[in-house]
Write a protein that holds these residues in place. Structure first.
Motif, PDB file in Angstrom:
ATOM      1  N   VAL A   1       0.856  -1.190   0.000  1.00  0.00           N
ATOM      2  CA  VAL A   1       0.000   0.000   0.000  1.00  0.00           C
ATOM      3  C   VAL A   1       0.891   1.239   0.000  1.00  0.00           C
ATOM      4  CG1 VAL A   1      -2.002  -1.039   1.124  1.00  0.00           C
ATOM      5  CG2 VAL A   1      -0.199  -0.058   2.514  1.00  0.00           C
ATOM      6  N   THR A   2       0.326   2.323  -0.522  1.00  0.00           N
ATOM      7  CA  THR A   2       1.077   3.574  -0.737  1.00  0.00           C
ATOM      8  C   THR A   2       1.941   3.962   0.457  1.00  0.00           C
ATOM      9  OG1 THR A   2      -1.158   4.170  -1.433  1.00  0.00           O
ATOM     10  CG2 THR A   2       0.595   5.657  -2.010  1.00  0.00           C
ATOM     11  N   THR A   3       1.368   3.874   1.663  1.00  0.00           N
ATOM     12  CA  THR A   3       2.081   4.381   2.832  1.00  0.00           C
ATOM     13  C   THR A   3       3.285   3.514   3.193  1.00  0.00           C
ATOM     14  OG1 THR A   3      -0.065   5.199   3.561  1.00  0.00           O
ATOM     15  CG2 THR A   3       1.684   5.207   5.183  1.00  0.00           C
TER      16      THR A   3
ATOM     17  N   ARG B   1      -4.898   0.801  -0.811  1.00  0.00           N
ATOM     18  CA  ARG B   1      -5.335  -0.470  -0.241  1.00  0.00           C
ATOM     19  C   ARG B   1      -6.358  -1.186  -1.127  1.00  0.00           C
ATOM     20  NH1 ARG B   1      -9.441  -2.608   2.514  1.00  0.00           N
ATOM     21  NH2 ARG B   1      -8.929  -4.325   3.937  1.00  0.00           N
TER      22      ARG B   1
ATOM     23  N   SER C   1      -1.934  -2.625   6.266  1.00  0.00           N
ATOM     24  CA  SER C   1      -2.222  -2.690   7.690  1.00  0.00           C
ATOM     25  C   SER C   1      -3.646  -3.140   8.009  1.00  0.00           C
ATOM     26  CB  SER C   1      -1.850  -1.391   8.397  1.00  0.00           C
ATOM     27  OG  SER C   1      -2.639  -0.344   7.982  1.00  0.00           O
TER      28      SER C   1
ATOM     29  N   ARG D   1      -6.837  11.331   3.143  1.00  0.00           N
ATOM     30  CA  ARG D   1      -6.563  10.399   2.051  1.00  0.00           C
ATOM     31  C   ARG D   1      -7.884  10.023   1.384  1.00  0.00           C
ATOM     32  NH1 ARG D   1      -2.205   7.040   1.682  1.00  0.00           N
ATOM     33  NH2 ARG D   1      -3.420   6.199  -0.042  1.00  0.00           N
TER      34      ARG D   1
ATOM     35  N   SER E   1      -8.268   4.131   0.531  1.00  0.00           N
ATOM     36  CA  SER E   1      -6.982   4.115   1.236  1.00  0.00           C
ATOM     37  C   SER E   1      -7.157   3.456   2.605  1.00  0.00           C
ATOM     38  CB  SER E   1      -6.478   5.555   1.382  1.00  0.00           C
ATOM     39  OG  SER E   1      -6.093   5.844   2.708  1.00  0.00           O
ATOM     40  N   GLY E   2      -6.122   2.734   3.046  1.00  0.00           N
ATOM     41  CA  GLY E   2      -6.161   2.084   4.363  1.00  0.00           C
ATOM     42  C   GLY E   2      -6.150   3.115   5.475  1.00  0.00           C
ATOM     43  N   THR E   3      -5.392   4.199   5.258  1.00  0.00           N
ATOM     44  CA  THR E   3      -5.320   5.275   6.258  1.00  0.00           C
ATOM     45  C   THR E   3      -6.717   5.869   6.447  1.00  0.00           C
ATOM     46  OG1 THR E   3      -3.123   5.763   5.407  1.00  0.00           O
ATOM     47  CG2 THR E   3      -4.141   7.453   6.776  1.00  0.00           C
TER      48      THR E   3
HETATM   49  P1  PGA Z   1      -2.966   3.439   2.212  1.00  0.00           P
HETATM   50  O1  PGA Z   1      -2.893   2.161   3.163  1.00  0.00           O
HETATM   51  O2  PGA Z   1      -1.566   3.791   1.831  1.00  0.00           O
HETATM   52  O3  PGA Z   1      -3.864   2.951   1.112  1.00  0.00           O
HETATM   53  O4  PGA Z   1      -3.591   4.519   3.047  1.00  0.00           O
HETATM   54  C1  PGA Z   1      -2.279   2.251   4.391  1.00  0.00           C
HETATM   55  C2  PGA Z   1      -2.648   1.082   5.258  1.00  0.00           C
HETATM   56  O5  PGA Z   1      -3.051  -0.015   4.784  1.00  0.00           O
HETATM   57  O6  PGA Z   1      -2.504   1.324   6.477  1.00  0.00           O
END
Ligand code: PGA
Length: 299
Positions: free
Chosen positions: A103-105, A133, A151, A197, A201-203
């Motif tokens: 993932v990007t982060t 994500r 994450s 974000r 995105s996971g964040t």
């Molecule tokens: P993201 O994912 O870069 O898509 O925000 C981060 C993560 O999975 O915590």
């Protein structure tokens, strides 16, 4: 259809076209000419007896027969990797190819870990894919890579997830803002504009879950798909943000940022190494998991 006429080489060409969604980009990646790629795809389609790709605007897309073939090609690739690993183990070698999607982060720390790994295993070739994500989960579902770093392992898929590193999410403000001295409640931050974000995105997912759990809403002024852009916009005074500590760096003040002391923060969700449970891990993949766990830092 006779199997004898299909070669691994043709299947690799086919999988590369499917991966890039383009004959010309696949040709470039394979160091072949575009007509050579087209001929191979036509030969496979003749064997299969159905077209494998269809034109959709300027892009090409897999047909149902193409999707079946891609899945079969991936299973064959897995079997072949298992065979190579078995032979490698018999010879005591660690070589081959390792595909990691992150993932990007995760790009803030993973390349450094990969660097050490490459030095230790110079015969392992690595392919890295970086996306948000949602896209990484799609790749995981389609079994496109050996390992995934994220994450939030998806609950809807049968995966093995091994946590290896903390991923604290912190609230950052421009160093120029004067905010009441901490600890602050989220409610005190609602008057400020937030840069977030993007959906997928996971964040963003971690933040939205926290807000839903605590019953708060933030004033989201802008959503965008780049941690760096958000960090720089915060530093320029545009608003507040919630970012991974990895993005903020070791000297936030020097970057024009201030980490706020906010109740409930940092949000914690460790980074995990993820793979499909049914995936047969190659020797390079197992070596990479060992490498990450060797440097594991979890609180
Ligand atoms: P993201 O994912 O870069 O898509 O925000 C981060 C993560 O999975 O915590």
């Amino acid at each position: 259809m006779s199997r004898r006429h299909l070669t691994f080489r043709q299947l690799e060409t086919f999988a590369t076209v499917a991966r890039y969604g383009s004959f010309s980009r696949a040709a470039e990646a394979l160091h072949l000419t575009q007509p050579a790629v087209s001929i191979q795809i036509r030969q496979i389609a003749d064997q299969v007896g159905l077209p494998l790709f269809e034109q959709s605007g300027r892009d090409i897309q897999l047909t149902a027969a193409g999707q079946e073939l891609l899945q079969t090609a991936r299973e064959l690739d897995d079997s072949w990797s298992r065979f190579e690993s078995a032979i490698g183990a018999l010879k005591g070698l660690k070589k081959g190819r390792l595909r990691v999607a992150l993932v990007t982060t995760a790009k803030y720390f993973l390349p450094r870990m990969l660097g050490a790994f490459c030095q230790r295993y110079p015969d392992i070739d690595i392919e890295l894919e970086v996306a948000n994500r949602a896209r990484i989960v799609e790749r995981l579902r389609a079994n496109e890579d050996d390992l995934y770093i994220m994450s939030f392992p998806p609950e809807e898929l049968d995966v093995v997830a091994t946590p290896f590193l903390d991923n604290p999410l912190v609230v950052v403000a421009p160093a120029s803002y004067t905010l009441p001295a901490g600890p602050l409640g989220l409610a005190e931050l609602t008057p400020y504009p937030f840069l977030m974000r993007e959906a997928g995105s996971g964040t963003r997912r971690a933040v939205d879950r926290h807000l839903a759990k605590t019953g708060h809403a933030l004033n989201v002024k802008l959503s965008l798909g780049s941690n760096e852009a958000i960090r720089d916009l915060v530093a320029s005074g545009m608003g507040l943000a919630i970012l991974s500590r990895h993005v903020v760096g070791d000297n936030p003040e020097q970057e024009g940022l201030h980490i706020l002391d906010v109740a409930g923060f940092p949000l914690q969700q460790p980074w995990s190494i993820v793979h499909l449970r049914r995936k047969v891990l190659s020797l390079p993949a197992r070596a990479f998991i060992d490498e990450l766990l060797e440097h594991a830092a979890l609180s």
